[in-house]
Design an enzyme around this catalytic site. Structure first.
Site, mmCIF file in Angstrom:
data_model
loop_
_atom_site.group_PDB
_atom_site.id
_atom_site.type_symbol
_atom_site.label_atom_id
_atom_site.label_comp_id
_atom_site.label_asym_id
_atom_site.label_seq_id
_atom_site.Cartn_x
_atom_site.Cartn_y
_atom_site.Cartn_z
ATOM 1 N N ASP A 31 40.585 34.619 45.449
ATOM 2 C CA ASP A 31 40.002 35.326 44.294
ATOM 3 C C ASP A 31 39.453 34.355 43.233
ATOM 4 O OD1 ASP A 31 39.652 36.832 41.950
ATOM 5 O OD2 ASP A 31 41.775 37.393 41.768
ATOM 6 N N HIS A 78 43.737 38.584 36.811
ATOM 7 C CA HIS A 78 43.262 37.541 37.731
ATOM 8 C C HIS A 78 43.700 36.168 37.245
ATOM 9 C CE1 HIS A 78 40.587 40.302 39.910
ATOM 10 N NE2 HIS A 78 40.416 40.881 38.726
#
Lengths: 556, 556
Positions: free
Chosen positions: B196, B369
């Protein structure tokens, strides 16, 4: 209104409150009106097809004979951009500092009205008489040189308008803001202050423009190939700092982008840019020099699709292409709404193989607007009895009001206004006065104000699901169908893949018309409504879309 | 392709690279295909009228018999939102953790395909066989519970996909990420990591979700009247923290907004939300309690115009209105593109007299994130030979690649790919493999992929300057005009104020038709082109606008 307003002071905005853009503030004493700024605003995303927005100045047009002049505080579009339109309707003199006037004159020339407008250059030494009022000026620091604040001396007392400002203790051109003059104005007593609220939500002081120079030089020092700097064309201090960096690191500078070339020309001519001889080169000459000997300054820091930066990034610029190894500085922060466009250019530049220096990762931009401590300093210098926060969205105006309260302005003396709300002051007492009619005028091509809500609503509808035109020719004598119904669609479905759907839609229209004829519906309006309703229902069931439906009946 | 790929490993994305959204990654070994995630994306601003965008899965449809299943890493729309469309074309089993499956089942039920889909619940204890491959899972921390990373064991080696993640050392539900399992996977040797990249440009570690709980409690402690919290419906940890704050400060909680109600129901049922008995109230009961005894949790943290928050702010919500003195927490940061909409709601809330706590001024949001240090930790735990940064725009992928290099992944082993680029690994050697056909499929209403570039171009044109329809009826026998030309316009000018312009336009059409008849132009196509050209030229000269012009000729 004339009689009532004699001896009364009115202060109001025709633009600039609860918005960023189209700044226009008015000070009226009796039969004398002074206007401060005449800006434009870029359209909101729901104003489809609109080019720019300006304030509705019908109040000024109706009171034309009272308007003594328009003072322009500085040369940004949101302060001067409305002039070419407004001066076509309003024959009044304008007052501006030298650089601001240079930028205005360029606009008026393009609009073919330069010679019709009386223009007066002002400075912080000027005192101008505007009917019963007098205006003096103090220099401020902002992201364009020659910015001023205005002190309008009215029979009721002094009204001070800050213009856009911050306090820069190490300004690039060495010109500090006129703090002494502000202190003097404050000492004499100020009735009302109107002050820039853009950064009222930000804590601390806004950084000095000269810190950006250091950031830019740092990048120049490390860059191995060409350096391309994108910034606002009007930020002449920053252009100067790029010029200085070129001089220090032995690079030639090419200027690209129409407005950048224009501003560099005007500012150089008027002495606001100091460019060493032979430093500038033409874009055509970039490729004749080694990459490490060249820099480019360009428009496009907001990601505008037609800007030089975007075209250079996409290899569609006629003269300059950005190459692998080049360094691109985007010396600006995104104006809200532009984040995605800028992000797209940054991605594209990295893809080419350029190194990109942008504000989230480095020190190549500071704001031109004062933060909370700048704003408090201004409030403390001017010490107004009444305070109107201006130049900002509601939340910024509110934050600024809270700052004013924190430095001792009495809460009942702080007025958060909307465009058109007037503050009426007489005998030293302020209260809300009459509501002044104002609003926004949309400019689309040559049309000024001819696009209104109905047109915008239609554009919105058309943009979502397109249009279906249904045409049918009827006999004048007996109402039978002579031709059609034909259905033509645009922006709805891709016709070749949706023949069946459009055939079925034609059937629906046929059935509707048959039914109407049986029921002897003779009014075209009812027939059209029936077609629109049945077709709309059919299409929604089949596609969950609601295109605009335009039935047209021809009679032969 | 079959033969070539036997014994070869292919890794590629059908969505998620150089974009945020529609994540879909594929691991193929010989005749076995494993799909990871099936997300949607919200339309770009130039995709007028489009509802959502999903990946083009024609490669998977063509190779349907090879697809062993779709693994869903977590329950966010950009990872599961494409399933209702994709599973209509692709009859394959899906694998997801309990909560993720709960959210998926709700979607499949709405799409009436729940019973057709084979569904398997997985956990970090599962090992599933997918043809020649095996998949195991490790828990991660993200802004939704039950998020996992995937380790696909292929005959060529292990391929690890992180899903979306950060490392939260003090997670709200107490479940740390499976760092030991990641370490174990890394120790055994990983061929390729897909990780990611969303926050690869941000330095440091991403903050813990539990710090948000403290920020929220701080606001609850000070609030005098009602507290309204807007956040993403899927952020169940945050909902839990609002529940906890209500419990501590003695407030009842009302849940508003369709997706918020839905998620709270699913998460409570499955045990992911721990709500004390009697804490929840119905929105109808809000007004029966004193203001300081009530809190509301709502959708709309991105400023969506139809969301509960926007409707409450504009007094158009059926059950809840925000009142002066209420406190509103917007516990989210704007997704790029939403800044203006959120700004508008904040202004409106302040205008009402509410106190607004939003991210630029306080600690009521952290990202889900990982930032640069989280990403380096993952890279160091997994220690892959090859690395593909995923889930991000190009600049994020590039920044992530640089991080990988900084922790020792060899630069030639890092592959920044586009959607459709494949990495082919055989005998431990990786190189770019065949290009896989992919792209975006636009969904507009019930139409999946029926809106293409032509339709979008037309919508864009229509949105800018509207449309003029020109209709004329001609005689079949001699070509004379029997009726018209009639001009009907929409979205161009306000007709009542532009009668002269439209009259003149009709004259232009008449003259053009006369000229064509004299020149004996008999083809309709040429006649239409002549009308379009002359009218377009006339209108541009008069208005500087270019509306779409649609000539229609009827023959009787």
């Amino acid at each position: 209104m004339n009689k009532n307003q004699r001896g009364k002071l009115l202060i109001f905005a025709l633009g600039g409150l609860d918005e960023i853009g189209k700044n226009m503030y008015v000070v009226q004493y009796g039969n004398d009106i002074v206007v401060i700024d005449a800006g434009l605003k870029f359209p909101e995303e729901d104003m489809l097809g609109i080019d720019i927005v300006i304030p509705d100045i019908s109040y000024l047009v109706e009171n034309q004979e009272k308007v003594r002049g328009i003072i322009l505080t500085h040369g940004h579009e949101d302060h001067i951009g409305g002039l070419p339109y407004i001066l076509k309707q309003l024959k009044v003199p304008i007052y501006a500092t030298k650089l601001t006037m240079g930028l205005i004159e360029h606009k008026l020339k393009e609009a073919h009205i330069l010679n019709e407008v009386k223009r007066y250059i002002i400075s912080n030494q000027s005192e101008i008489t505007l009917g019963s009022m007098k205006a003096t000026f103090f220099n401020t620091n902002h992201s364009i040189p020659d910015s001023v604040g205005v002190c309008v001396q009215t029979p009721e007392g002094a009204v001070v308008h800050t213009g856009d400002f911050k306090f820069d203790m190490t300004p690039v051109n060495g010109h500090l803001a006129d703090m002494h003059k502000m202190a003097e104005i404050g000492k004499k007593g100020v009735l009302c202050l109107l002050s820039d609220s853009t950064n009222a939500e930000r804590s601390g002081f806004t950084g000095s423009e000269s810190t950006v120079g250091e950031g830019i030089q740092e990048v120049f020092r490390k860059a191995k190939q060409r350096v391309i700097v994108a910034t606002f064309a009007s930020n002449i201090h920053r252009i100067q700092q790029v010029v200085d960096a070129c001089h220090i690191y032995g690079r030639k500078l090419a200027v690209v982008g129409r407005s950048m070339v224009n501003v560099v020309n005007i500012a150089s001519e008027l002495g606001y840019l100091n460019i060493p001889k032979d430093l500038l080169i033409e874009p055509d000459d970039i490729n004749r020099l080694p990459a490490h000997k060249v820099a480019v300054i360009s428009t496009g820091s907001q990601g505008e699709s037609m800007s030089a930066l975007n075209r250079m990034a996409n290899a569609s610029h006629r003269k300059v292409e950005i190459l692998p190894g080049d360094t691109v500085i985007i010396a600006a922060t995104p104006i809200p709404g532009n984040e995605k466009m800028i992000g797209r250019i940054v991605n594209q530049l990295f893809r080419i193989g350029a190194d990109v220096v942008y504000s989230t990762t480095s020190h190549v931009h500071v704001s031109g607007h004062g933060s909370q401590e700048d704003l408090k300093l201004m409030l403390n210098l001017i010490k107004p009895r009444y305070f109107i926060p201006i130049h900002g969205e509601y939340r910024m105006l509110l934050a600024h009001a809270q700052l004013a309260e924190s430095v001792g302005v009495r809460p009942e003396n702080i007025f958060i206004c909307d465009n058109g709300d007037s503050l009426e002051i007489s005998n030293g007492k302020a209260r809300y006065g009459p509501k002044i009619s104002t609003g926004k005028v949309l400019i689309d091509g040559l049309g000024v104000g001819d696009v209104g809500n109905i047109v915008l609503r239609d554009r919105k509808l058309l943009s979502q699901d397109g249009i279906l035109v249904v045409v049918v020719t009827l006999s004048k004598t007996n109402g039978t169908i002579l031709s059609g119904p034909d259905i033509i669609s645009r922006g709805f479905v891709y016709v070749r893949e949706s023949e069946q759907l459009l055939d079925d839609a034609t059937q629906v229209v046929n059935q509707t018309m048959e039914r109407c004829m049986k029921e002897q519906v003779s009014e075209w309006a009812s027939l059209k409504t029936s077609i629109r309703d049945s077709l709309s229902k059919f299409l929604y069931e089949r596609t969950r879309r609601r295109p605009m439906i335009l039935p047209i009946i021809m009679e032969v």
